[in-house]
Design an enzyme around this catalytic site. Structure first.
Site, PDB file in Angstrom:
ATOM      1  N   ASP A  63       2.519  -7.223  -3.609  1.00 13.81           N
ATOM      2  CA  ASP A  63       3.150  -7.234  -2.284  1.00 13.81           C
ATOM      3  C   ASP A  63       3.756  -8.619  -2.125  1.00 13.81           C
ATOM      4  OD1 ASP A  63       2.319  -4.704  -1.693  1.00 13.81           O
ATOM      5  OD2 ASP A  63       0.712  -5.306  -0.325  1.00 13.81           O
ATOM      6  N   GLY A  92       4.793  -9.105   6.147  1.00 15.37           N
ATOM      7  CA  GLY A  92       4.492  -9.796   4.902  1.00 15.37           C
ATOM      8  C   GLY A  92       5.260  -9.229   3.716  1.00 15.37           C
ATOM      9  N   HIS A  93       6.087  -8.220   3.983  1.00 13.41           N
ATOM     10  CA  HIS A  93       6.788  -7.550   2.880  1.00 13.41           C
ATOM     11  C   HIS A  93       8.284  -7.858   2.937  1.00 13.41           C
ATOM     12  CE1 HIS A  93       3.321  -5.015   1.789  1.00 13.41           C
ATOM     13  NE2 HIS A  93       3.055  -5.065   3.084  1.00 13.41           N
ATOM     14  N   HIS A 108       4.967   1.065  -4.209  1.00  7.63           N
ATOM     15  CA  HIS A 108       4.341   0.706  -2.924  1.00  7.63           C
ATOM     16  C   HIS A 108       5.143   1.221  -1.738  1.00  7.63           C
ATOM     17  CE1 HIS A 108       2.357  -3.103  -4.801  1.00  7.63           C
ATOM     18  NE2 HIS A 108       1.918  -1.971  -5.313  1.00  7.63           N
ATOM     19  N   ASP A 126       7.890  -3.811  -4.783  1.00  5.61           N
ATOM     20  CA  ASP A 126       7.364  -3.412  -3.464  1.00  5.61           C
ATOM     21  C   ASP A 126       8.474  -2.795  -2.592  1.00  5.61           C
ATOM     22  OD1 ASP A 126       6.079  -3.320  -0.998  1.00  5.61           O
ATOM     23  OD2 ASP A 126       5.926  -5.504  -0.765  1.00  5.61           O
ATOM     24  N   HIS A 143      -5.794  -7.839  -0.527  1.00  3.52           N
ATOM     25  CA  HIS A 143      -5.758  -6.859   0.563  1.00  3.52           C
ATOM     26  C   HIS A 143      -6.541  -5.593   0.188  1.00  3.52           C
ATOM     27  CE1 HIS A 143      -2.087  -8.409   3.004  1.00  3.52           C
ATOM     28  NE2 HIS A 143      -3.231  -8.649   3.638  1.00  3.52           N
ATOM     29  N   ASP A 168     -15.129   7.518   6.083  1.00  2.82           N
ATOM     30  CA  ASP A 168     -14.875   6.144   6.503  1.00  2.82           C
ATOM     31  C   ASP A 168     -13.772   5.485   5.706  1.00  2.82           C
ATOM     32  OD1 ASP A 168     -17.172   5.052   8.520  1.00  2.82           O
ATOM     33  OD2 ASP A 168     -17.763   6.798   7.369  1.00  2.82           O
ATOM     34  N   ASP A 176      -5.888  -2.524   0.530  1.00  2.00           N
ATOM     35  CA  ASP A 176      -5.157  -1.448  -0.144  1.00  2.00           C
ATOM     36  C   ASP A 176      -4.822  -1.791  -1.603  1.00  2.00           C
ATOM     37  OD1 ASP A 176      -3.391  -3.348   0.860  1.00  2.00           O
ATOM     38  OD2 ASP A 176      -1.759  -1.925   1.176  1.00  2.00           O
TER      39      ASP A 176
HETATM   40 ZN   LIG Z   1      -0.792  -6.794   0.717  1.00  2.00          ZN
END
Ligand SMILES: [Zn+2]
Length: 535
Positions: free
Chosen positions: A143, A347-348, A370, A175, A55, A30, A57
């Site tokens: 990020d 968002g990056h 990242h 990032d 987030h 999962d 991640d």
């Molecule tokens: Zn993020």
């Protein structure tokens, strides 16, 4: 699965510990978390887990990490609120020390001083961290993008980043997710015109799905709903939970009386209703897929609905998203995604955002982080060719690399063992071998050979039995089954007496014989399990 350890003079801090979602090649898995074995040698010197933002991640693996090392966790209020729910699920809430910080707060540890600096991103309350060490300042971007007009909260705190730049920054870890994209990433507000047009034109219901952590996006949608006189029903557990958390921490501004329940939504006129739904990636268990396939207990996508997918497609999810869109069309809805209108922005930060960050901090060393390897290298190539950093001072470090820094040097000096740990729905680890077996079974099925052997004489006591699943259709393959049985008989009868009464040996002989035969006859490699019954 973003996770990094930073070590100086016998103290180690961990920056973020994220999780990933499996692709189709890991049945029964999962979530995926980092393999933590690399921290083993430093276990006693780890003093803190430092979080950049909430987030999955970046924080999804924190509960699992806390089971290994119980150390204080630092992050903004909102980040910790998201984490707290996870800690509750894992029964860790009472044993974990959480320190909530505000941007520009500084925390002094033994060798490190950590400051959180606000940055814009798709989520809110996100930060970069500036870590002051005896050899210099290391800034980890988290990020980020440079959004001058975010919907919720202030823009990226370039002022504070520049102050660090004035004092001198040893290394910037930045990032790389959008390092391949030229120009600037648009503001979160850039989706407003397209969404406004949808609200303007939709005559039926609007069904909008986005990431449940996209707080800016959700605020825009709620504002438009109020403006256009639509009540909002939240569908999906994660949508309800995330909106509730964001609302309770004033990350969202929700007008009174805007929300209605799913059952109230059934009795609301179509042109006065917005469904805000979890599951923009087409996950089969999500509320969005249930709506689109008439599996939801209260509601379904119908004729006249406008379905808006306001999110990017995470690589690997394209087939399920495509199926979701098809289901919506089949039910008579219109579907609008980012291929048709600007209903999503990243968002990056893109290259020009990265440039702004680099120019503010003026690091001696730039370290792309990242993103996929490809993106790290493109980040390096872009930064060297654009002259923002001396090409010799750009260090790409990959998963497991140990980067050693002092006042004048940045070098990869070692490699730690890193990898993936598979976790199932009950939060238990699934061993690699188990996953490999499941894959094997899913491709070629299983053949079980059962023989009864007399332990003294070594003779077969009865005809062997063969049971298969996922390999052949037994009723249509009696010939093949007969051949397999004869082969087993021949193998047992042809073996020496000592082999026949040593069950481990005879089992292996049967397995090899079947394997060779099946592979030659069918080209397939089912899992073969011989069972010897002592009579
Ligand atoms: Zn993020």
């Amino acid at each position: 699965m973003n996770m990094m350890a930073m070590r100086c003079g016998g103290e180690t801090i961990i920056i973020d510990a994220g999780m990933g979602f499996p692709e189709a090649d890991t049945p029964g898995v999962d979530i995926i978390i980092p393999d933590f074995s690399f921290i083993e040698d430093y276990r006693d010197e780890i003093s803190a887990i430092v979080l950049t933002h909430g987030h999955e991640d970046h924080i999804g693996a924190v509960p699992f990490l806390l089971k290994e090392i119980n150390v204080p966790v630092y992050g903004t209020h909102f980040t910790l609120a998201i984490l707290e729910r996870k800690l509750q699920e894992h029964g860790l809430i009472d044993s974990t020390v959480l320190h909530s910080v505000e941007p520009r707060d500084r925390v002094t540890l033994d060798r490190f001083e950590v400051e959180w600096i606000h940055v814009s991103h798709s989520l809110t309350s996100c930060t970069a961290v500036a870590v002051t060490t005896p050899v210099g300042v290391v800034i980890h971007s988290g990020d980020f993008k440079i959004d001058e007009t975010p919907v919720v909260g202030p823009p990226t705190d370039l002022e504070r980043l520049s102050e660090y730049g004035d004092q001198g920054v040893l290394a910037l870890l930045a990032d790389s997710t959008n390092a391949e994209r030229p120009g600037r990433t648009q503001s979160e507000r850039a989706v407003i015109p397209a969404l406004e047009k949808i609200f303007e034109e939709a005559e039926g219901r609007i069904v909008l799905s986005c990431f449940t952590s996209s707080v800016h996006r959700i605020q825009i949608v709620l504002d438009l709903a109020r403006e256009y006189g639509r009540r909002v029903a939240l569908l999906g557990r994660s949508m309800l939970r995330n909106v509730e958390t964001a609302d309770s921490l004033r990350q969202l501004d929700v007008p009174d009386g805007l929300f209605i329940s799913a059952s109230e939504a059934r009795n609301t006129d179509d042109d006065q209703l917005l469904l805000l739904v979890a599951g923009c990636q087409g996950d089969p268990m999500s509320a969005m897929t249930k709506l689109a396939t008439d599996q939801h207990k209260n509601l379904s996508v119908d004729e006249g609905d406008t379905v808006v997918l306001s999110a990017r497609q995470i690589p690997g999810n394209e087939p399920s998203i495509s199926r979701l869109i098809s289901h919506c069309y089949k039910r008579g809805a219109q579907v609008i995604d980012s291929s048709l209108a600007r209903v999503h922005v990243s968002g990056h930060g893109s290259q020009e955002d990265l440039k702004i960050l680099i120019e503010a901090t003026r690091p001696r060393f730039l370290v792309p982080i990242h993103g996929e390897h490809r993106q790290l290298y493109r980040h390096r190539d872009w930064a060297s060719s654009s002259g923002v950093v001396d090409p010799e001072n750009i260090v790409v470090f990959e998963n497991g690399d140990v980067l050693e820094l002092d006042e004048s040097r940045a070098e990869i000096t070692a490699k730690e063992v890193v990898g993936r740990t598979f976790i199932d729905a009950s939060y238990e680890e699934v061993e690699d071998l188990v996953v490999r077996d499941r894959k094997h079974l899913s491709y070629d099925g299983i053949v079980v050979a059962i023989v009864a052997i007399n332990p003294t004489s070594g003779e077969l006591e009865s005809e062997p039995e063969v049971v298969t699943r996922g390999f052949i259709h037994e009723e249509d393959s009696s010939e093949m089954l007969g051949e397999l049985k004869r082969l087993i008989e021949g193998t047992v009868n042809g073996a020496a007496h000592e082999e026949r009464i040593d069950y481990a040996v005879i089992k292996e002989k049967i397995r090899l014989a079947l394997k060779r035969f099946i592979q030659k006859a069918t080209g397939r490699r089912p899992m073969i399990i011989p069972v010897v019954v002592e009579v």
